[in-house]
Design a protein around this motif. Sequence first.
Motif: not given
Length: 738
Positions: A131-146
């Motif tokens: 279901t859409l309740h378990t349809a997951l998506k990933y993304r990088i929020v931040s990276e060090e060093p930027p």
Amino acid sequence: MLRLNIFYSHLPFPMQSTPTQNYTIYYSATGPGIDRDPKNLFYVERETGNVFATGPVDREQYPEFKIIFFATTADGYSPEIPLPHTIRIEDDNDNAPSFTQDLFTFVAPEHCKPGTVVGQVTAEDRDELYTLHTALKYRIVSEEPPFPKMFSVHPESGVITTLTSQLDREIIGKHLLLIEVRDMAGQPFGLCNTGTVVINVKDVNDNAPYFGHSSYDTKVLENRVNVEILRIPCLDKDEPNSPAWNCRFSIVKGNDDNHFAITTDGRTNEGILCVVKGLDYETTNLRILEIAASNEIPYVVVPYSSGLAQSTCTVRVNILDDDEGPVFKPCLLPITIDGCAAVGTAVGKYLAEDPETGNSEGIRYRIAPGQSNWITIDENSGELRIAKLFGNDLIGRQCNITVLAVDQSGKTGTGTVLATIGACDRDYPVVTPREFIMCRDRKPVYITAVTPNESPYSAPFRFDISDRSMDSGWQTVQQDDKSILLSPRTDIPYGIYKIPVTVRDNKGRQGTSVVSVNYCDCTTPSDCGTVRQVSPAVTLGVWAILAMILGSLLLLLILITLCGCYGTGAVSKHVPDDLANQNLIISNTEAPGEEVMDPNIIPLQTATVNSCDQGVGMGTIGREVKTGGQSFEMSKGGHQTLESVRGYGQSTMEQGRYSYSEWQNFMHSRLGEKVYMCRQNEENKHSEDYVLPYNYEGRGSLAGSVGCCSDHQEEEVLDFLDQLEPKFRTLAETCVKR
């Protein structure tokens, strides 16, 4: 939590009643949901059969309930059978996704290609699957060093990959990523969570080791062994204590004699230079070494890395002088001693020298205490001698004998004599058999040596011809360990040859055998008869010398008698059979002497028949040739009878010469006879009197043919005498002298 606060249904029990009787129905329920939930999440209104939820219901805890409903009357009568009923809880997006790990750690090789997979993050959601309740998506929020951005994450699988090849451990060794996961297919209203990813950059050997200085100086005393003389730091930018950082040193120049060695200090990564063999100040006082450094693993050439794979430096080692004791040369002296050696036999000499002066003056020798008592050394000369006869316990053994040398200052040097005591055996290798027959085909003879001794005084044997005069005429070819082939080098006369052959065994013991080779004119050895003895050196006895003197006197007497006989009258020469050979007179004189007269040249005025040859007629043919103001008689002649020249007249015989035309008439018939004879069968023609073919390597003679079958067509043509070759011109000048 799903709160069931609505009326679900009216239980569809078929009411069974009669028109004359009314019933009051009461409802109850039982089931897993009611039994296991002490709070009784559901209840049934007894009068109406309506089902109600008593409180919130969690689908993740109780996704489904199975309940059985009963209908009874007041007095307990059940008009219907029990009815099972299933209640499913509808899902609500009440759970946010979460990562499976609190911290993800991955490793990425430095300078790897873009798109290289680093790792994968995973998350979970407790809501209903698919279901859409378990349809997951990933993304990088931040990276060090930027900056710069090095990584990316796949939105659905969570796989992390590299974006560039500029990962460099020496610049940034660790990267931190904050990654978000959101349900509802990543829509903004979906629930989300975040996780941390640590990416360590794996080191590769992209930095070559290098030295802090290009050259180093150190010093060491001579003759010092196993001493550390220098520590050389090795610098490397790669990860410490890794195979790409650990240095390995090598001496690439200046250590051909292996006096130095270099190792690595694993803690400090320094090179430790040591002297492992004593240095000699008198030989050289300075050694220059070239040392190279490399890593344990191969160097990798990548972008932004140095191009040098190996660094070098120079080390100058100054050798300091030290007063030292005598030195034996060589330090180990091997000698072989005959087991039959008598007491006092000298078996060698072992000398030491002062390294400062290079001589052995003032050095005294002795054998170290506790060494072999069967050998002694002269205190002054260093000569080794046998002190006692060898017993069976020493035969065939090897002994190490330590010899001491003491100089005038009391310093001592040591050396070792490696003595091998051989067997006491007097038998030497010999040749058997010793007599051979060689026929004219000169097939080599097979010579074999034997010895009763055992190893090491046995084969392989080495053969030599001990007599140099015979060695120049005969040669040997090794056939195997025990035999050779003997043959002459060049043509030799037939006869019996005595050849001394020396045979040496494996330990150098030698014996000489005389081999007799009967070289005769035969086809097989059984055909060989009596032949003359051939010796490389002949000695004449007294009677032989006397016989030679008497023979010489007899020959001289005959010559005097002949000269007296020719001197009584005019000179007439007996001419050889082949007339054509007399065109040029044979002479053994290479250059003219003083007043040389050849007897074949007969003066015109004195050519008469000699009284010493009255029994045989001599026909001579003369021709007067004038050259350079002189005249001489060229004679032609041969053995003839009076009948053979009867047609030419008695006067010609008396004069001893005739004209060229008369000579040509005379020779014409003989020449025809010769040509006729050349055409006969093999048994009818003469053995030598026929036309012979001639081949020229160079140009022909200007004089034309001078063979036995020559036929002069021109008369009085003698100009060719002025154009003779140098050797014939010399002969002509000799002949014209009177």
